[in-house]
Design an enzyme around this catalytic site. Sequence first.
Site, PDB file in Angstrom:
ATOM      1  CG  ASP A  23       9.252  -2.828 -47.617  1.00  0.00           C
ATOM      2  OD1 ASP A  23       9.193  -1.640 -47.222  1.00  0.00           O
ATOM      3  OD2 ASP A  23       9.734  -3.146 -48.723  1.00  0.00           O
ATOM      4  N   GLY A  26       4.801   2.917 -45.835  1.00  0.00           N
ATOM      5  CA  GLY A  26       4.635   4.177 -46.578  1.00  0.00           C
ATOM      6  C   GLY A  26       3.574   4.038 -47.660  1.00  0.00           C
ATOM      7  CD1 TRP A  28      -2.065  -0.420 -45.190  1.00  0.00           C
ATOM      8  CD2 TRP A  28      -1.754   1.482 -44.046  1.00  0.00           C
ATOM      9  NE1 TRP A  28      -3.116  -0.282 -44.306  1.00  0.00           N
ATOM     10  CE2 TRP A  28      -2.953   0.876 -43.599  1.00  0.00           C
ATOM     11  CE3 TRP A  28      -1.352   2.685 -43.466  1.00  0.00           C
ATOM     12  CZ2 TRP A  28      -3.753   1.433 -42.595  1.00  0.00           C
ATOM     13  CZ3 TRP A  28      -2.141   3.246 -42.475  1.00  0.00           C
ATOM     14  CH2 TRP A  28      -3.330   2.626 -42.045  1.00  0.00           C
ATOM     15  CG  ASN A  71      15.457   2.233 -43.133  1.00  0.00           C
ATOM     16  OD1 ASN A  71      15.150   1.244 -42.463  1.00  0.00           O
ATOM     17  ND2 ASN A  71      15.163   2.297 -44.435  1.00  0.00           N
TER      18      ASN A  71
HETATM   19  C1  IPE Z   1      13.954  -2.664 -45.371  1.00  0.00           C
HETATM   20  O1  IPE Z   1      12.974  -1.918 -46.001  1.00  0.00           O
HETATM   21  C2  IPE Z   1      14.210  -2.107 -44.000  1.00  0.00           C
HETATM   22  C3  IPE Z   1      13.158  -2.306 -43.015  1.00  0.00           C
HETATM   23  C4  IPE Z   1      12.038  -2.937 -43.216  1.00  0.00           C
HETATM   24  C5  IPE Z   1      13.415  -1.752 -41.725  1.00  0.00           C
HETATM   25  P1  IPE Z   1      13.325  -0.702 -46.968  1.00  0.00           P
HETATM   26  O2  IPE Z   1      12.031  -0.175 -47.432  1.00  0.00           O
HETATM   27  O3  IPE Z   1      14.245   0.229 -46.289  1.00  0.00           O
HETATM   28  O4  IPE Z   1      14.129  -1.433 -48.133  1.00  0.00           O
HETATM   29  P2  IPE Z   1      14.380  -0.981 -49.646  1.00  0.00           P
HETATM   30  O5  IPE Z   1      14.983   0.391 -49.609  1.00  0.00           O
HETATM   31  O6  IPE Z   1      13.065  -0.985 -50.320  1.00  0.00           O
HETATM   32  O7  IPE Z   1      15.304  -2.021 -50.200  1.00  0.00           O
HETATM   33  C1  IPE Z   2       8.841  -0.277 -43.768  1.00  0.00           C
HETATM   34  O1  IPE Z   2       7.972   0.491 -44.535  1.00  0.00           O
HETATM   35  C2  IPE Z   2       9.275   0.428 -42.507  1.00  0.00           C
HETATM   36  C3  IPE Z   2      10.674   0.857 -42.532  1.00  0.00           C
HETATM   37  C4  IPE Z   2      11.540   0.664 -43.489  1.00  0.00           C
HETATM   38  C5  IPE Z   2      11.130   1.554 -41.353  1.00  0.00           C
HETATM   39  P1  IPE Z   2       8.512   1.574 -45.546  1.00  0.00           P
HETATM   40  O2  IPE Z   2       8.622   2.869 -44.847  1.00  0.00           O
HETATM   41  O3  IPE Z   2       9.755   1.105 -46.219  1.00  0.00           O
HETATM   42  O4  IPE Z   2       7.314   1.618 -46.583  1.00  0.00           O
HETATM   43  P2  IPE Z   2       7.405   1.752 -48.153  1.00  0.00           P
HETATM   44  O5  IPE Z   2       8.341   0.676 -48.648  1.00  0.00           O
HETATM   45  O6  IPE Z   2       7.927   3.121 -48.443  1.00  0.00           O
HETATM   46  O7  IPE Z   2       6.020   1.560 -48.629  1.00  0.00           O
HETATM   47 MG    MG Z   3      10.148   0.067 -47.920  1.00  0.00          MG
END
Ligand code: IPE
Ligand code: IPE
Ligand code: MG
Length: 246
Positions: A23, A26, A28, A71
């Site tokens: 996680d 985004g 980063w 997602n």
């Molecule tokens: C969990 O991360 C899913 C993956 C890492 C693929 P999310 O970023 O989707 O989770 P929430 O929405 O913060 O709980």
């Molecule tokens: C994890 O990073 C990757 C996926 C869930 C696919 P995020 O995309 O959730 O990154 P943040 O949480 O928005 O920073």
């Molecule tokens: Mg996330």
Amino acid sequence: MVDHPHNKKTIDLVPDHVAVIMDGNGRWAQKLGKERKEGHQEGMEAIRRVTVRASQRGVKVLTLYAFSTENWKRPPQEVKFLMQLPVTFFDRFVPELQENNVKVNMIGFRKNVPGPTRKSIEKAIDQTKDNTGMILNFAFNYGGRAEIIEATKSVIDKVLSGELNKKEVTEETLQAELLTNSIAPYDNVDLLIRSSGEQRLSNFLLWQNAYSEFYFSKLYWPDFTGDIFDEALLDYQSRSRRYGAI
Ligand code: IPE
Ligand code: IPE
Ligand code: MG
């Protein structure tokens, strides 16, 4: 026993199944004024680093949460980018996986995953099928609740057809219907790692995390390194797992 580079501690109790909620891609990107997709792109490098380190340490299964059934709620452009990432990843890194004797596996639902993405995953699974080292298990279009529902339906079918007696509906027979049956006997998670400072499961391996140990890192996933992975392993070996006993 493996010497730890920083503090001379040794890693001698390596978890069989490590699962990672990758996680913070985004955030980063946002921190650096880049687009979110650049965070996902950079996250692939962290996958490489952690895969190599985990396999060197003797982990049996490394499950990486790459795309959740939730997602799909993201903007179409981001979903599209995330769906194309496995193609890029396997095109570039299958040779490195081969060098490390790593075998690819996937847990998740095929439904809604675009054909080219499915094909690239299937190809990587096929190319690495004879490898005998660590299993790199991608959770892609994976959701824990949906997994349990599908497993329940399979059990019901078996009971209705008489293949299974109602009395035989046990933890073992239900677990055997979960997607993680493909990584048996390591179905259950030993160590769960989540990056980015969030401390929640987000529908990841709900059944299989029943007795796992949790390790949270504040680092965003693209900043995650092999040495941080070692830190998690070191932390794990100091835990006392009791499974309800004393
Ligand atoms: C969990 O991360 C899913 C993956 C890492 C693929 P999310 O970023 O989707 O989770 P929430 O929405 O913060 O709980
Ligand atoms: C994890 O990073 C990757 C996926 C869930 C696919 P995020 O995309 O959730 O990154 P943040 O949480 O928005 O920073
Ligand atoms: Mg996330």
